[in-house]
Scaffold this motif. Structure first.
Motif, mmCIF file in Angstrom:
data_model
loop_
_atom_site.group_PDB
_atom_site.id
_atom_site.type_symbol
_atom_site.label_atom_id
_atom_site.label_comp_id
_atom_site.label_asym_id
_atom_site.label_seq_id
_atom_site.Cartn_x
_atom_site.Cartn_y
_atom_site.Cartn_z
ATOM 1 N N SER A 196 0.823 -1.216 0.000
ATOM 2 C CA SER A 196 0.000 0.000 0.000
ATOM 3 C C SER A 196 0.854 1.263 0.000
ATOM 4 O O SER A 196 0.442 2.302 -0.506
ATOM 5 C CB SER A 196 -0.950 0.002 1.197
ATOM 6 O OG SER A 196 -0.221 -0.026 2.399
ATOM 7 N N ARG A 247 0.609 0.869 6.808
ATOM 8 C CA ARG A 247 0.551 1.467 8.143
ATOM 9 C C ARG A 247 -0.813 1.233 8.799
ATOM 10 O O ARG A 247 -0.939 1.195 10.002
ATOM 11 C CB ARG A 247 0.777 2.984 8.067
ATOM 12 C CG ARG A 247 2.060 3.405 7.400
ATOM 13 C CD ARG A 247 3.278 2.962 8.186
ATOM 14 N NE ARG A 247 4.525 3.498 7.628
ATOM 15 C CZ ARG A 247 5.076 3.099 6.491
ATOM 16 N NH1 ARG A 247 4.518 2.144 5.785
ATOM 17 N NH2 ARG A 247 6.207 3.635 6.065
ATOM 18 N N ASP A 248 -1.847 1.116 7.950
ATOM 19 C CA ASP A 248 -3.218 1.031 8.476
ATOM 20 C C ASP A 248 -3.977 -0.147 7.880
ATOM 21 O O ASP A 248 -5.191 -0.120 7.787
ATOM 22 C CB ASP A 248 -3.977 2.332 8.180
ATOM 23 C CG ASP A 248 -4.100 2.595 6.677
ATOM 24 O OD1 ASP A 248 -3.336 1.990 5.906
ATOM 25 O OD2 ASP A 248 -4.973 3.385 6.279
ATOM 26 N N SER A 267 5.152 10.506 2.601
ATOM 27 C CA SER A 267 4.740 10.589 3.998
ATOM 28 C C SER A 267 3.868 11.835 4.217
ATOM 29 O O SER A 267 2.973 11.839 5.063
ATOM 30 C CB SER A 267 5.989 10.564 4.867
ATOM 31 O OG SER A 267 5.803 11.220 6.064
ATOM 32 N N ARG A 297 -6.207 9.547 1.355
ATOM 33 C CA ARG A 297 -6.399 8.195 1.890
ATOM 34 C C ARG A 297 -7.753 7.633 1.458
ATOM 35 O O ARG A 297 -7.866 6.465 1.104
ATOM 36 C CB ARG A 297 -6.287 8.193 3.422
ATOM 37 C CG ARG A 297 -4.983 8.761 3.941
ATOM 38 C CD ARG A 297 -4.727 8.365 5.382
ATOM 39 N NE ARG A 297 -4.369 6.958 5.482
ATOM 40 C CZ ARG A 297 -3.141 6.504 5.319
ATOM 41 N NH1 ARG A 297 -2.150 7.325 5.058
ATOM 42 N NH2 ARG A 297 -2.895 5.213 5.410
ATOM 43 N N ARG A 324 -0.005 11.625 12.830
ATOM 44 C CA ARG A 324 -1.056 12.267 12.032
ATOM 45 C C ARG A 324 -2.444 11.920 12.561
ATOM 46 O O ARG A 324 -2.636 10.883 13.206
ATOM 47 C CB ARG A 324 -0.922 11.846 10.559
ATOM 48 C CG ARG A 324 -1.248 10.397 10.331
ATOM 49 C CD ARG A 324 -0.935 9.979 8.902
ATOM 50 N NE ARG A 324 -1.185 8.561 8.744
ATOM 51 C CZ ARG A 324 -0.529 7.778 7.900
ATOM 52 N NH1 ARG A 324 0.421 8.281 7.138
ATOM 53 N NH2 ARG A 324 -0.832 6.500 7.821
ATOM 54 N N ARG A 380 3.295 6.503 -2.605
ATOM 55 C CA ARG A 380 4.492 6.922 -3.331
ATOM 56 C C ARG A 380 4.138 7.345 -4.755
ATOM 57 O O ARG A 380 4.665 8.327 -5.267
ATOM 58 C CB ARG A 380 5.511 5.773 -3.366
ATOM 59 C CG ARG A 380 6.144 5.511 -2.022
ATOM 60 C CD ARG A 380 7.032 4.272 -2.029
ATOM 61 N NE ARG A 380 7.656 4.098 -0.732
ATOM 62 C CZ ARG A 380 8.810 4.658 -0.382
ATOM 63 N NH1 ARG A 380 9.486 5.392 -1.244
ATOM 64 N NH2 ARG A 380 9.293 4.476 0.824
HETATM 65 O O1 DC Z 1 5.850 1.718 3.299
HETATM 66 P P1 DC Z 1 6.425 2.881 2.493
HETATM 67 O O2 DC Z 1 7.672 3.449 3.055
HETATM 68 O O3 DC Z 1 6.558 2.539 1.032
HETATM 69 O O4 DC Z 1 5.300 4.040 2.592
HETATM 70 C C1 DC Z 1 5.466 5.284 2.019
HETATM 71 C C2 DC Z 1 4.730 6.334 2.848
HETATM 72 O O5 DC Z 1 3.327 6.135 2.763
HETATM 73 C C3 DC Z 1 5.077 6.315 4.320
HETATM 74 O O6 DC Z 1 5.509 7.605 4.735
HETATM 75 C C4 DC Z 1 3.821 6.002 5.053
HETATM 76 C C5 DC Z 1 2.731 6.110 4.046
HETATM 77 N N1 DC Z 1 1.817 4.971 4.124
HETATM 78 C C6 DC Z 1 0.632 5.155 4.772
HETATM 79 O O7 DC Z 1 0.386 6.222 5.301
HETATM 80 N N2 DC Z 1 -0.267 4.149 4.822
HETATM 81 C C7 DC Z 1 0.002 2.962 4.271
HETATM 82 N N3 DC Z 1 -0.903 2.003 4.332
HETATM 83 C C8 DC Z 1 1.227 2.758 3.618
HETATM 84 C C9 DC Z 1 2.130 3.787 3.573
#
Ligand code: DC
Length: 431
Positions: free
Chosen positions: A242, A333-334, A303, A312, A390, A247
């Protein structure tokens, strides 16, 4: 159709309208061949193309066959058996009855969703939530498919639209006259009908349980991407990275000069670009950006855009559409807290800041990129702070997550723990 005229096999179509297809066959060939069986599998999503394939799509879904008097009974039986073989429930009716029914249950809702979206501005969408998302989902459907459906089933669609207009006028009058009691009654009746949908008496379809999900969340550098890929590979499941989605949006924003704090513009951008995963490739509007989205600039920008609620929300359907059989391993992350709260297994993978910076350093060095560990420590710390602090979907373990600290563990050891947790929960029998 002309090429199929003398075909010895059985031919069926899969179009959403039936009378116009039969008419096209009749006018092209001068007759309807006995081995042609008009068919409509009523199953689909707003996504299309081979990438959206789902082997279990038809399970417990309806397929309607609309034979004409010329149709060969054996051809009808063979097509019935074929559809039942992939788990569908087959019903047979006239093409006219089919077209009228679909006008009400499918064509009209799409028409209304398309019309409704014409009244919604990006500013509205900035404040939109679940009601908007549920009601408008089908407005994202393919125009190349829907414009012909509306014109080819015009008579039935217009009749259904007349009925809806009448209902809207009734509602309008009740609101204008302040008839609250009558409104309650009307809504109560609609609610009763909607709640009956899906119950065995109305719709015999057995609710198919959705594909299982293993959610792996954690901070940057915790190894969740590597672990998720290995788990997906071992199980033969699909993989959703995700973070790559955020990105891609950040990368597109940087390229198009969209400000990283302009939530409305970024959300529009997010829905505007076409993102498709194909193995290692991350196809963005047909161009592979897999490498481009891994730079430190894009990491920092991702980020930032990921902290914005509209961005989102725009990503939610896309992520959930990846939930296909036999299963999905999703990392981010979520995944366990917001996107797949019903995940069969939730893992929260963490590691010390130093270990994560060290891993990132080795990764970048292997790619020939020069960075200092202290710079990496500082940027990782800042991204952590933003991702955890956040307001929307902050990085945190789901209450029912399995916590794994990978600081002193090899990738193989973490993968083994995740697979073991999946086995213990009965998600997979063999690992
Ligand atoms: O996992 P990553 O480093 O490729 O994620 C890139 C950015 O996206 C990171 O700063 C957090 C955000 N992200 C997010 O907020 N929710 C997700 N499900 C995945 C990544």
């Amino acid at each position: 159709m002309a090429a199929l005229a003398d075909h010895p096999g059985i031919v069926f179509d899969a179009a959403s309208v039936k009378e116009s297809v039969i008419e096209a066959v009749r006018s092209t060939l001068g007759r309807v061949p006995p081995r042609f069986v008009p068919a409509h599998p009523i199953a689909g999503r707003e996504t299309s193309g081979p990438g959206a394939a789902d082997a279990r799509l038809f399970e417990s879904h309806q397929v309607v066959l609309t034979p004409v008097p010329e149709t060969d009974a054996r051809a009808l039986t063979a097509v019935t058996q074929l559809w039942e073989g992939v788990g569908a429930r087959v019903s047979v009716m006239s093409a006219a009855a089919h077209d009228e029914m679909l006008a009400v249950t499918s064509h009209l809702p799409h028409l209304v969703a398309f019309a409704y979206l014409q009244t919604v501005t990006p500013e509205h969408m900035r404040h939109a939530a679940g009601g908007f998302r549920d009601f408008s989902r089908i407005a994202a459907s393919d125009p190349a498919m829907w414009a012909p459906i509306f014109t080819q089933n015009g008579r039935a669609v217009l009749a259904a639209l007349d009925d809806l207009e009448q209902e809207l006028n009734r509602l309008r009058a009740l609101i204008a006259a302040g008839k609250r009691e009558d409104l309650v009654q009307l809504i109560e009746e609609s609610r009763r009908r909607r709640r009956a949908f899906g119950k065995p008496s109305v719709n015999e379809a057995v609710a198919v349980s959705p594909a299982p999900v293993i959610a792996i969340d954690g901070p940057s550098g915790s190894g969740k991407g590597t672990v998720a890929a290995a788990v997906a590979e071992r199980l033969g499941w699909r993989l959703l990275d995700s973070g790559a989605l955020y990105r891609v949006v950040a990368d597109a924003a940087l390229r198009r000069g969209v400000a990283l704090d302009d939530a409305a513009a970024l959300a529009l951008l997010a829905t505007d670009i076409e993102i498709r995963f194909a193995g290692e490739a991350v196809m963005v509007d047909g161009v592979d950006r897999a490498l481009a989205i891994r730079t430190e600039d894009v990491s920092a920008a991702a980020s930032k855009v990921a902290a914005l609620e509209p961005v989102r929300a725009a990503m939610l359907d896309l992520q959930r559409a990846q939930r296909l059989f036999p299963g999905l391993v999703a990392d981010g992350r979520d995944m366990g807290t917001v996107v797949f709260p019903d995940a069969a297994l939730k893992v929260f993978l963490d590691a010390s800041l130093e270990a994560r910076a060290e891993r990132r350093y080795i990764q970048l060095k292997n790619k020939g990129l020069a960075v200092s560990v202290s710079d990496l420590l500082a940027t990782l710390e800042e991204r952590d702070r933003r991702d955890r602090g956040r307001a929307v979907a902050p990085l945190r373990p789901a209450e029912d997550a399995v916590l794994i600290d990978s600081t002193a563990l090899t990738v193989d050891a973490v993968v083994a723990r995740v697979l073991e947790a999946a086995r213990v929960r009965g998600i997979v029998t063999r690992t």
